[in-house]
Write an enzyme that holds these catalytic residues in place. Structure first.
Site, short mmCIF file in Angstrom:
data_model
loop_
_atom_site.label_atom_id
_atom_site.label_comp_id
_atom_site.label_asym_id
_atom_site.label_seq_id
_atom_site.Cartn_x
_atom_site.Cartn_y
_atom_site.Cartn_z
N TYR A 58 -0.44 -10.38 5.89
CA TYR A 58 0.63 -10.18 4.91
C TYR A 58 1.89 -10.92 5.34
CZ TYR A 58 -2.86 -6.73 3.73
OH TYR A 58 -4.06 -6.14 3.43
N ARG A 66 7.77 -8.86 4.94
CA ARG A 66 7.54 -7.44 5.25
C ARG A 66 8.81 -6.68 5.63
NH1 ARG A 66 4.81 -5.65 8.79
NH2 ARG A 66 3.85 -3.97 7.63
N PRO A 113 -11.71 -4.50 6.16
CA PRO A 113 -10.48 -4.57 6.95
C PRO A 113 -9.77 -5.91 6.77
CG PRO A 113 -12.39 -4.96 8.35
CD PRO A 113 -12.93 -4.65 6.99
N GLY A 114 -8.45 -5.86 6.68
CA GLY A 114 -7.66 -7.07 6.62
C GLY A 114 -6.71 -7.10 7.81
N ARG A 115 -5.70 -6.23 7.73
CA ARG A 115 -4.64 -6.21 8.72
C ARG A 115 -5.15 -6.09 10.16
NH1 ARG A 115 0.58 -4.25 7.32
NH2 ARG A 115 -0.41 -3.30 5.50
N CYS A 170 20.25 -16.43 0.91
CA CYS A 170 21.50 -15.85 0.40
C CYS A 170 21.28 -14.46 -0.18
CB CYS A 170 22.08 -16.80 -0.64
SG CYS A 170 22.33 -18.43 0.06
N GLY A 185 -7.81 -0.69 5.58
CA GLY A 185 -6.65 0.18 5.75
C GLY A 185 -6.34 0.64 7.16
C1 LIG Z 1 -5.52 -4.52 0.70
C2 LIG Z 1 -6.92 -4.08 0.58
C3 LIG Z 1 -7.75 -4.07 1.70
C4 LIG Z 1 -7.28 -4.41 3.09
O1 LIG Z 1 -6.37 -3.50 3.60
P1 LIG Z 1 -5.92 -3.62 5.14
O2 LIG Z 1 -4.90 -2.55 5.28
O3 LIG Z 1 -5.34 -4.97 5.32
O4 LIG Z 1 -7.12 -3.38 5.98
C5 LIG Z 1 -9.08 -3.73 1.54
N1 LIG Z 1 -9.56 -3.40 0.31
C6 LIG Z 1 -8.79 -3.39 -0.79
C7 LIG Z 1 -9.39 -3.04 -2.10
C8 LIG Z 1 -7.45 -3.74 -0.70
O5 LIG Z 1 -6.68 -3.72 -1.79
#
Ligand SMILES: *Cc1c(COP(=O)(O)O)cnc(C)c1O
Length: 421
Positions: free
Chosen positions: A375, A314, A276-278, A346, A239
Site C-alpha cells: 500500500y 498511508r 495475504p498482501g501486507r 502544499c 488481513g
Molecule cells: C485487501 C484485500 C486483501 C489483502 O489484505 P492484506 O491486509 O493486505 O492481507 C485480501 N483479500 C481481499 C478481498 C482484499 O480486499
C-alpha cells in the site's frame, strides 16, 4: 525479519548499499527485497503445511510485475480486484487457474476479460453480479467457478477504513442470506459453485476476529453441504497484520494464524485459499528519500524530504506510523532531536511524523521509511505534478529498476490541448 540491515554503518537492501541505489536512480524511490518477499511467502506455506492450499497474493498491496513474478515463480496464486490487476497477474506469467477475482464492483468488461483469459474463481459480492457472471459465461459457452463472499458481521478491530467484515460495510452477502443466494447460484446456467469466501479486513493484530469469522464459515459449509452444494474450497481472505514499529508491536505469527485455520475449518476436507498482501510485501519494502531542507519552526524543526504524501499516502490517509531511519547508521548514544517529518506538497496533511526523535540530519542525507512495501507505490499519485515514484528490486548483490521514474516530458505528453482552444 527483513533484509534491510546496517552494514559498515550504511543501510543495505540485502547486499546492496542504499546510497548506491540512490546514486543510480535518484530519490525518492521504493526498494524491495526478493529474499524478504520469498521468506514471507514461505512462512504462509509452512503455516498451512499438510493442508491442500493455495496462497493468492493480494495484488492490490503491491502490483509491480517483477514482484508478482517473484511470488508467481514460487507457486503463488494472485488475488485481483480489477481488470487491470488481472492483466498484471497474467503479464507476470501467473496462469488463470491460479487467479481469483475479488471486489465489490466488477464490471461486465472485467468479468468477460477474466472468463476469456481463464480464472480460478470469482468471489461474488452480490446477486446482480452473480446474474451478470451467469449471463456472460453462458454467452461465451464457458462455466464460471464461483464462491460467494459472505459478510460474517465480525468486528476486525482494525482501522475503520480497512475493516470490511461488519454488516454496515459494503462488502459481501450477509451470512444470514447466504443459503438463498447459494440456492439461486446453483440454479443459474454457466455457474459452478465451488466454495465460500470471506475477508474481514486488513492489518488485523488479533486472531480472535479470524477465529470468529472462520467458525461461521465452517458452520455455513456444513449447512450448504446439507442443502446439496458441493462446497470444496474455502477462501479465507487476507488481513494478517504486520509490525510497523520495532518497539511495541507483536502481531500474531503466520504459524498461529495457520493454527486458527486448522482448528476452525481443518476438518472439512476443503482446499484452503488465503489472500495475504501486507504480510508478504509490507516489510519487504522501503521508501528512500533525501532531506531537502531542515527548517526551524516555532518550537519545532521540520525535516523537509523529497518524498511526500503522493508517494506514500498511508500516514496522511490512515494516520499510519512508519519507522523512519537514517541511511547512515546513527552512532549509538549519539545526539538526536525531534523533527516534524514532512514532504513538499502544499497540504498540511503532507506530514509523515510529528516530533520524531532522529539523529541530527542535514540536507542531502538519506532516510528510509520502513514497512513501505505494501500500500505504498500502488497508492502513489502525481499530485503536485511530482513524477510517479520509481521502484527498484534487489536480489543478493544486484538491483534493477522495475518501474522507471517518468520524465516531465512523458508526464506532459499524457495531456492533450484540444485543437479548438
Ligand atoms: C485487501 C484485500 C486483501 C489483502 O489484505 P492484506 O491486509 O493486505 O492481507 C485480501 N483479500 C481481499 C478481498 C482484499 O480486499
Amino acid at each position: 525479519m527483513d533484509h534491510f540491515l546496517y552494514r559498515n554503518g550504511v543501510l543495505h537492501a540485502e547486499d546492496v548499499a542504499i546510497p548506491a541505489i540512490a546514486a543510480a536512480v535518484g530519490t525518492p524511490f521504493y526498494v524491495y527485497s526478493t529474499a524478504t518477499l520469498a521468506r514471507h511467502y514461505r512462512l504462509f506455506q509452512e503455516a498451512l503445511a499438510g493442508m491442500d492450499h493455495l496462497i493468492c497474493f493480494a495484488v492490490k498491496s503491491n502490483g509491480n510485475l517483477a514482484v508478482l513474478k517473484v511470488l508467481g515463480d514460487l507457486g503463488a496464486g494472485m488475488d485481483v480486484v480489477s481488470g487491470g490487476e488481472y492483466r498484471r497477474a497474467q503479464a507476470a506469467g501467473v496462469p488463470g487457474n491460479r487467479i481469483v477475482f475479488s471486489g465489490v464492483g466488477k464490471t461486465r468488461e472485467e468479468i468477460r476479460l477474466a472468463l476469456e483469459g481463464g480464472i480460478r474463481q470469482f468471489n461474488v459480492e452480490s446477486e446482480p453480479e452473480l446474474r451478470a457472471i451467469s449471463e456472460i459465461a453462458t454467452a461465451l459457452g464457458v462455466t464460471a467457478p464461483i464462491a460467494l463472499r459472505v459478510n460474517p458481521d465480525v468486528d476486525a478491530k482494525t482501522h475503520e477504513k480497512i475493516a470490511t467484515g461488519k454488516s454496515e460495510n459494503k462488502f459481501g452477502i450477509p451470512i444470514a442470506k447466504a443459503r438463498s443466494v447459494y440456492a439461486e447460484a446453483a440454479a443459474l446456467p454457466g455457474i459452478d459453485v465451488v466454495g465460500i469466501d470471506v475477508h474481514i479486513g486488513s492489518q488485523l493484530t488479533d486472531l480472535e476476529p479470524f477465529r470468529a469469522a472462520f467458525s461461521k464459515v465452517a458452520d455455513l459449509t456444513r449447512t450448504l453441504r446439507a442443502d446439496g452444494h458441493n462446497i470444496r474450497r474455502l477462501d479465507l481472505g487476507g488481513g494478517l497484520g504486520i509490525p510497523y514499529t520495532r518497539s511495541n508491536e507483536a502481531p500474531p505469527l503466520p504459524l498461529d494464524y495457520g493454527q486458527v485455520i486448522r482448528e476452525t475449518v481443518g476438518d472439512l476436507g476443503c482446499e484452503i485459499e488465503i489472500e495475504p498482501g501486507r504480510l508478504i510485501s509490507g516489510n519487504a519494502g522501503l521508501l528512500v528519500a533525501s532531506v531537502i531542507w531542515v527548517k526551524e519552526g516555532e518550537g519545532r524543526d521540520f525535516l523537509i524530504l523529497d518524498a511526500a504524501m503522493n508517494d506514500l499516502a498511508r500516514p496522511s490517509m490512515y494516520g499510519a506510523h512508519h519507522d523512519i531511519i537514517a541511511v547512515a547508521e546513527p552512532v549509538p548514544g549519539g545526539p538526536t532531536q525531534p523533527f516534524d517529518v514532512v514532504g513538499p506538497v502544499c497540504e498540511t496533511g503532507d506530514t509523515f511524523a510529528r516530533a520524531r526523535e532522529l539523529s541530527l540530519l542535514a540536507p542531502g542525507d538519506l532516510v528510509a521509511f520502513r514497512s513501505a512495501g505494501a500500500y505504498g507505490a500502488v497508492m502513489a499519485s502525481e499530485y503536485n505534478t511530482r513524477p510517479l515514484v520509481p521502484e527498484v528490486l534487489v536480489a543478493g548483490d544486484h538491483f534493477a529498476v522495475i518501474r522507471a521514474r517518468p520524465s516531465f516530458d512523458e508526464i506532459l505528453a499524457r495531456d492533450t490541448i484540444p485543437v479548438w482552444l
